[in-house]
Design an enzyme around this catalytic site. Structure first.
Site, short mmCIF file in Angstrom:
data_model
loop_
_atom_site.label_atom_id
_atom_site.label_comp_id
_atom_site.label_asym_id
_atom_site.label_seq_id
_atom_site.Cartn_x
_atom_site.Cartn_y
_atom_site.Cartn_z
NE ARG A 125 -11.67 -13.68 10.04
CZ ARG A 125 -11.67 -12.68 10.90
NH1 ARG A 125 -10.92 -11.60 10.67
NH2 ARG A 125 -12.41 -12.71 11.98
CE LYS A 127 11.42 -1.43 -0.30
NZ LYS A 127 12.24 -0.54 0.57
CE LYS A 139 15.37 -0.23 -6.32
NZ LYS A 139 15.18 1.10 -5.69
CD GLU A 156 18.50 3.45 -6.36
OE1 GLU A 156 17.40 2.98 -6.02
OE2 GLU A 156 19.58 2.88 -6.16
CG ASP A 164 18.14 4.79 -2.56
OD1 ASP A 164 17.05 4.73 -1.97
OD2 ASP A 164 19.03 3.94 -2.41
#
Length: 286
Positions: free
Chosen positions: A102, A137, A169, A202, A224
């Site tokens: 698994r 992410k 950012k 950013e 962005d």
């Protein structure tokens, strides 16, 4: 990015934790009906199509569970596969094969999905100078596997985590009181801590691009959610002063258009957070 030593350590931690999570105090289904000394053979079967990923990880899992298991690998990482292909044969203790099953399948299904999506984006960028990047992410606890899969698919890794690059950012900039102040404070921090980290900033619009460029030592500017027109303008303004990355809801329909604007990189969280696992199975051979 992290060192090879850090990478290997992360992989070992994932394997030990995955086996702990899945096996606990024993695989009682196997212990109940399969003799301890029983030997068996199995094949890892593809029931889908795409780019296979996780073969080398599977080798590590099988070795962790039982170093005496013998693997006959027929298809290596990064190879395009289709329904019916056999990736590898495994031979040895039947209990050990089932104990590892698994963890191997879960990882390979996920890694293959990511490698497949990355390869699609890489193919869409052919003929341009733009490279595809992943993001942070990722699924908590298995980031190294997902970023490994991106590389298998032909993409490149962004920073691995919060500790291996400075990335200022919008929230950093707003909390710090503005772009220039955030950059100045960052440079001071790096001097005081004697850290050698690249600085990425950013930009939300062309005005911010121009302000960022007033500061020296910027490695990359992230555009962005820019549209095509402003991306082209930004590329012209920045020139060769630093590298340029585009991000923000860029998909298979728009990625080529952004690349043709002249950016060096396009980053996409979708490489790791929006994929459908490849269908793989492990079947005993009688």
């Amino acid at each position: 990015m992290i060192t090879q030593e850090q990478f290997d350590t992360e992989v070992k931690m994932i394997i030990s934790n995955a086996i702990r999570e899945d096996v606990g105090d024993g695989d009682h289904s196997s212990l109940a009906c399969i003799p301890e000394n029983a030997k068996g053979r199995a094949k890892l079967l593809v029931k889908d199509k795409g780019v296979i990923g996780g073969v080398n990880f599977a080798k590590k899992v099988f070795a962790y569970v039982d170093k005496n298991l013998r693997l006959d690998v027929r298809i290596e990482d990064g190879t395009e596969v289709t329904y019916g292909d056999v990736v590898m044969y495994i031979e040895g203790s039947s209990q050990s094969i089932l104990k590892a099953e698994r963890t191997v399948l879960n990882a390979m299904q996920r890694m293959s999905a990511i490698a497949t999506k990355t390869r699609m984006f890489v193919d869409l960028l052919k003929g341009t100078k733009t490279r595809i990047l992943d993001t942070r992410k990722t699924t908590p606890g298995i980031r190294v596997l997902e970023k490994w899969a991106v590389v298998i698919g032909g993409g490149e890794n962004h920073r691995f985590a919060l500790y291996d690059m400075i990335m200022l950012k919008d929230n950093h900039i707003d909390f710090a009181g503005g772009i220039t102040k955030a950059i100045e404070m960052t440079k001071s921090y790096l001097r005081e801590t004697n850290k050698d980290l690249k600085i990425m900033v950013e930009a939300r619009n062309l005005v911010e691009v121009e302000e960022i460029l007033k500061n020296d030592g910027i490695y990359r500017i992230l555009l962005d959610n820019f549209d095509y027109e402003d991306t082209r303008k930004a590329v012209k303004i920045i020139g060769d002063k630093c590298l340029i990355e585009s991000s923000g809801n860029i998909n298979e329909t728009t990625i080529r258009h952004y690349a043709e604007c002249g950016v060096n990189y396009i980053s996409s969280g979708a490489l790791t957070h929006s994929v459908h696992n490849m269908d793989l199975s492990l079947k005993a051979i009688k």
